[in-house]
Design an enzyme around this catalytic site. Structure first.
Site, PDB file in Angstrom:
ATOM      1  N   ASN A  40       0.841  -1.203   0.000  1.00 49.31           N
ATOM      2  CA  ASN A  40       0.000   0.000   0.000  1.00 49.31           C
ATOM      3  C   ASN A  40       0.877   1.254   0.000  1.00 49.31           C
ATOM      4  O   ASN A  40       1.937   1.296   0.636  1.00 49.31           O
ATOM      5  CB  ASN A  40      -1.006   0.014   1.162  1.00 49.31           C
ATOM      6  CG  ASN A  40      -0.411  -0.239   2.525  1.00 49.31           C
ATOM      7  OD1 ASN A  40       0.511  -1.022   2.670  1.00 49.31           O
ATOM      8  ND2 ASN A  40      -0.953   0.428   3.527  1.00 49.31           N
ATOM      9  N   GLU A  42       0.418   5.285   0.570  1.00 49.57           N
ATOM     10  CA  GLU A  42      -0.522   6.309   1.051  1.00 49.57           C
ATOM     11  C   GLU A  42      -0.121   7.705   0.574  1.00 49.57           C
ATOM     12  O   GLU A  42       0.949   7.907  -0.003  1.00 49.57           O
ATOM     13  CB  GLU A  42      -0.593   6.244   2.580  1.00 49.57           C
ATOM     14  CG  GLU A  42      -1.120   4.896   3.034  1.00 49.57           C
ATOM     15  CD  GLU A  42      -1.382   4.805   4.517  1.00 49.57           C
ATOM     16  OE1 GLU A  42      -0.951   5.694   5.285  1.00 49.57           O
ATOM     17  OE2 GLU A  42      -2.037   3.821   4.912  1.00 49.57           O
ATOM     18  N   CYS A  51      -4.119   0.610  -2.619  1.00 45.26           N
ATOM     19  CA  CYS A  51      -3.940  -0.599  -1.807  1.00 45.26           C
ATOM     20  C   CYS A  51      -2.864  -1.496  -2.405  1.00 45.26           C
ATOM     21  O   CYS A  51      -2.547  -1.417  -3.600  1.00 45.26           O
ATOM     22  CB  CYS A  51      -5.263  -1.347  -1.657  1.00 45.26           C
ATOM     23  SG  CYS A  51      -5.902  -2.062  -3.181  1.00 45.26           S
ATOM     24  N   GLU A  53      -2.916  -4.608  -3.112  1.00 43.94           N
ATOM     25  CA  GLU A  53      -3.390  -5.549  -4.136  1.00 43.94           C
ATOM     26  C   GLU A  53      -3.512  -4.878  -5.502  1.00 43.94           C
ATOM     27  O   GLU A  53      -3.181  -5.473  -6.529  1.00 43.94           O
ATOM     28  CB  GLU A  53      -4.776  -6.095  -3.749  1.00 43.94           C
ATOM     29  CG  GLU A  53      -4.879  -6.702  -2.372  1.00 43.94           C
ATOM     30  CD  GLU A  53      -5.326  -5.693  -1.331  1.00 43.94           C
ATOM     31  OE1 GLU A  53      -4.626  -4.690  -1.117  1.00 43.94           O
ATOM     32  OE2 GLU A  53      -6.377  -5.909  -0.715  1.00 43.94           O
ATOM     33  N   CYS A  86      -9.845  -5.157   0.583  1.00 43.79           N
ATOM     34  CA  CYS A  86     -10.764  -4.036   0.413  1.00 43.79           C
ATOM     35  C   CYS A  86     -11.677  -4.227  -0.805  1.00 43.79           C
ATOM     36  O   CYS A  86     -11.316  -4.902  -1.781  1.00 43.79           O
ATOM     37  CB  CYS A  86     -10.006  -2.721   0.316  1.00 43.79           C
ATOM     38  SG  CYS A  86      -9.123  -2.465  -1.229  1.00 43.79           S
TER      39      CYS A  86
HETATM   40  N1  THU Z   1      -5.127  -1.489   2.617  1.00 47.25           N
HETATM   41  C1  THU Z   1      -4.638  -2.253   1.597  1.00 47.25           C
HETATM   42  O1  THU Z   1      -3.545  -1.995   1.063  1.00 47.25           O
HETATM   43  N2  THU Z   1      -5.395  -3.301   1.197  1.00 47.25           N
HETATM   44  C2  THU Z   1      -6.599  -3.659   1.740  1.00 47.25           C
HETATM   45  O2  THU Z   1      -7.220  -4.609   1.267  1.00 47.25           O
HETATM   46  C3  THU Z   1      -7.126  -2.954   2.897  1.00 47.25           C
HETATM   47  C4  THU Z   1      -6.394  -1.724   3.287  1.00 47.25           C
HETATM   48  C5  THU Z   1      -4.335  -0.317   3.035  1.00 47.25           C
HETATM   49  C6  THU Z   1      -4.873   0.998   2.536  1.00 47.25           C
HETATM   50  C7  THU Z   1      -4.349   1.951   3.591  1.00 47.25           C
HETATM   51  O3  THU Z   1      -3.031   2.353   3.205  1.00 47.25           O
HETATM   52  C8  THU Z   1      -4.250   1.109   4.845  1.00 47.25           C
HETATM   53  O4  THU Z   1      -4.296  -0.248   4.421  1.00 47.25           O
HETATM   54  C9  THU Z   1      -5.355   1.362   5.869  1.00 47.25           C
HETATM   55  O5  THU Z   1      -6.599   1.267   5.291  1.00 47.25           O
END
Ligand code: THU
Length: 131
Positions: A40, A42, A51, A53, A86
């Site tokens: 991920n 940000e 994310c 994935e 997610c």
């Molecule tokens: N996140 C992911 O990378 N994948 C998911 O399936 C759920 C959440 C990340 C996004 C964000 O950077 C952090 O987790 C908190 O939501």
């Protein structure tokens, strides 16, 4: 031999998660044996965070692989509980991988479960809906 759990755990340290401090990693295993990573990433605007994935799956397509080349997805969440991926990725995945592809999801204790996109998202919005 390094396990996928160990690989995912090490990979999750590369996440750029300055705001949530939640480290997520993904490895897409291809049928030719290649392993495409994602973490991920940000952003201060929060909403454009991507994310792990989607990072991995976009890279798979950028490397010119397509849905029939994908063997399996491995995911890792740096948390005690077992999480679900997610919804944004579920919608993204629905269109870009075969429906029977296994998705194995680990937590920080090394526990895991396996399901498919069809289990996760039985009723996706698809290109047929655009007709
Ligand atoms: N996140 C992911 O990378 N994948 C998911 O399936 C759920 C959440 C990340 C996004 C964000 O950077 C952090 O987790 C908190 O939501």
């Amino acid at each position: 031999m390094i396990t996928y759990f160990e690989k995912l755990k090490a990979l999750s340290k590369r996440a750029y998660a300055s705001y949530s401090n939640f480290h997520f990693s993904a490895i897409c295993l291809l049928k030719d044996g290649s392993k495409v990573p994602g973490v991920n990433v940000e952003n201060a605007t929060y909403t454009i965070t991507i994310c792990a994935e989607r990072t991995a799956l976009s890279q798979v397509y950028a490397l010119c692989y397509r849905k029939t080349d994908i063997a399996k997805f491995y995911l890792y969440t740096d948390s005690k509980q077992l999480s679900s991926p997610c919804g944004m990725w579920q919608q993204f995945l629905w269109e870009l991988v075969d429906q029977q592809i296994p998705i194995e999801i680990y937590n920080q204790k090394g526990e895991s479960y396996i399901l498919t996109i069809k289990n996760l998202l039985p009723y996706a919005f698809t290109k047929e809906d655009l007709q």
